[in-house]
Scaffold this active site. Sequence first.
Site, PDB file in Angstrom:
ATOM      1  N   ARG A  25       5.064   6.700  14.364  1.00 54.43           N
ATOM      2  CA  ARG A  25       4.846   6.987  12.939  1.00 54.43           C
ATOM      3  C   ARG A  25       4.298   8.394  12.763  1.00 54.43           C
ATOM      4  O   ARG A  25       3.391   8.806  13.474  1.00 54.43           O
ATOM      5  CB  ARG A  25       3.829   6.003  12.393  1.00 54.43           C
ATOM      6  CG  ARG A  25       3.377   6.224  10.963  1.00 54.43           C
ATOM      7  CD  ARG A  25       2.229   5.269  10.735  1.00 54.43           C
ATOM      8  NE  ARG A  25       1.742   5.154   9.398  1.00 54.43           N
ATOM      9  CZ  ARG A  25       0.747   5.878   8.899  1.00 54.43           C
ATOM     10  NH1 ARG A  25       0.218   6.858   9.601  1.00 54.43           N
ATOM     11  NH2 ARG A  25       0.310   5.633   7.686  1.00 54.43           N
ATOM     12  N   HIS A  62       0.831  -1.213   0.000  1.00 59.63           N
ATOM     13  CA  HIS A  62       0.000   0.000   0.000  1.00 59.63           C
ATOM     14  C   HIS A  62       0.859   1.254   0.000  1.00 59.63           C
ATOM     15  O   HIS A  62       2.067   1.209   0.284  1.00 59.63           O
ATOM     16  CB  HIS A  62      -0.942   0.011   1.203  1.00 59.63           C
ATOM     17  CG  HIS A  62      -0.242   0.078   2.540  1.00 59.63           C
ATOM     18  ND1 HIS A  62       0.419  -1.001   3.089  1.00 59.63           N
ATOM     19  CD2 HIS A  62      -0.086   1.096   3.427  1.00 59.63           C
ATOM     20  CE1 HIS A  62       0.941  -0.650   4.255  1.00 59.63           C
ATOM     21  NE2 HIS A  62       0.653   0.622   4.478  1.00 59.63           N
ATOM     22  N   ASP A 115       0.482   4.957   1.891  1.00 59.91           N
ATOM     23  CA  ASP A 115      -0.328   5.370   3.041  1.00 59.91           C
ATOM     24  C   ASP A 115      -1.472   6.320   2.680  1.00 59.91           C
ATOM     25  O   ASP A 115      -1.272   7.345   2.018  1.00 59.91           O
ATOM     26  CB  ASP A 115       0.569   6.011   4.108  1.00 59.91           C
ATOM     27  CG  ASP A 115       1.367   4.952   4.866  1.00 59.91           C
ATOM     28  OD1 ASP A 115       0.885   3.809   4.971  1.00 59.91           O
ATOM     29  OD2 ASP A 115       2.474   5.278   5.348  1.00 59.91           O
ATOM     30  N   HIS A 130       4.614   0.028   0.298  1.00 60.75           N
ATOM     31  CA  HIS A 130       5.311  -0.714   1.344  1.00 60.75           C
ATOM     32  C   HIS A 130       4.416  -1.819   1.885  1.00 60.75           C
ATOM     33  O   HIS A 130       3.192  -1.815   1.670  1.00 60.75           O
ATOM     34  CB  HIS A 130       5.825   0.206   2.457  1.00 60.75           C
ATOM     35  CG  HIS A 130       4.772   1.021   3.138  1.00 60.75           C
ATOM     36  ND1 HIS A 130       4.206   2.137   2.553  1.00 60.75           N
ATOM     37  CD2 HIS A 130       4.172   0.883   4.343  1.00 60.75           C
ATOM     38  CE1 HIS A 130       3.305   2.643   3.382  1.00 60.75           C
ATOM     39  NE2 HIS A 130       3.257   1.898   4.472  1.00 60.75           N
TER      40      HIS A 130
HETATM   41  C1  OGA Z   1       2.605   2.205   8.413  1.00 63.87           C
HETATM   42  C2  OGA Z   1       3.013   0.857   8.032  1.00 63.87           C
HETATM   43  C3  OGA Z   1       4.720  -0.767   8.449  1.00 63.87           C
HETATM   44  C4  OGA Z   1       5.329  -1.510   9.590  1.00 63.87           C
HETATM   45  O1  OGA Z   1       2.850   2.593   9.560  1.00 63.87           O
HETATM   46  O2  OGA Z   1       2.037   2.908   7.566  1.00 63.87           O
HETATM   47  O3  OGA Z   1       2.608   0.389   7.010  1.00 63.87           O
HETATM   48  O4  OGA Z   1       6.248  -2.277   9.309  1.00 63.87           O
HETATM   49  N1  OGA Z   1       3.855   0.254   8.874  1.00 63.87           N
HETATM   50  O5  OGA Z   1       4.882  -1.354  10.733  1.00 63.87           O
HETATM   51 MN    MN Z   2       1.607   1.990   5.816  1.00 61.62          MN
END
Ligand code: OGA
Ligand code: MN
Length: 290
Positions: free
Chosen positions: A281, A112, A114, A265
């Site tokens: 994050r 995806h 974000d 990702h």
């Molecule tokens: C995010 C995500 C990835 C992770 O925080 O947007 O996709 O490895 N995290 O936690």
């Molecule tokens: Mn993400």
Amino acid sequence: MFNSVGDLRRRNQTMQLTPLCGALGAEVSGVDLSQPLDASTAEGIRAAFFEHHVLLFRGQDLSPERQIALTELLGAARPHPLNTRRTVEGHPEVLVLENRPGKRGARNDYWHSDISHMEEPPLASLLHAIEIPTGRGDTMFCNMCAAHDQLSPGLRATLAELRAMHSGEATYRRALEGGTDALRIDPSQVKPPVSHPVVRTLGETGRKALFVNPHFTTEFEGMTREESAPLLQHIYARATAPENVYRHRWAVGDVVMWDNRATMHYAVRDYDESMPRYLHRTTADGERPV
Ligand code: OGA
Ligand code: MN
């Protein structure tokens, strides 16, 4: 703009860039993110970010305030529009990703970009690793500019004319599962799907990137899901081919920032509730894709 590592060294004696792999990403060394950055380091980080799409800083001691400041090199740090998880006390812009006994982390094991269902999806996301199960919970990143450039001229021309629909439904459904660190989402906060161009142009470099992803993209605008699926699948297969992917193995103190316009990702789910994983994050505001 910096065109080479050599240029960077002339501007800044300490910051160095090392590619992470052939696909995308660079490690930045010689920068202490716990301290305010001088103007040339800040500009060096921005330039490296637009060049490499994913930047890694290791061994960082990053307070929420410094994480917000780093995020704001790229755009305003904003709270998540759907308030998907708890935030750091006093810092609604800093989301907590938490997995530990009694509190299972919500899954992110799908490719995806974000919050691509926003009208103005975030330009960048940053993760700061505070607790990591050794050798587990890696995050993969793929290069959507390379994926675009690898398509045939004919398919590139076709896709350049198309738009696709992006929906927050999947995030809403994930929260309904319950029993995780994902907070319930108020259904009135889930906006109708939005349409974005399938190929977007990145203002800083003029590069083109494929802007669709299996989690939020539902169909090409004006087509059914069934009609859209084969071509979307083709795009995802090309984008996530091994030669287009960097797999990040986390260590405590890592800070990774990525360009949501130029990458997808995927959070590898090879850990369970008994293996604590805890990250902060943030996201930097972006523009409406063009
Ligand atoms: C995010 C995500 C990835 C992770 O925080 O947007 O996709 O490895 N995290 O936690
Ligand atoms: Mn993400």
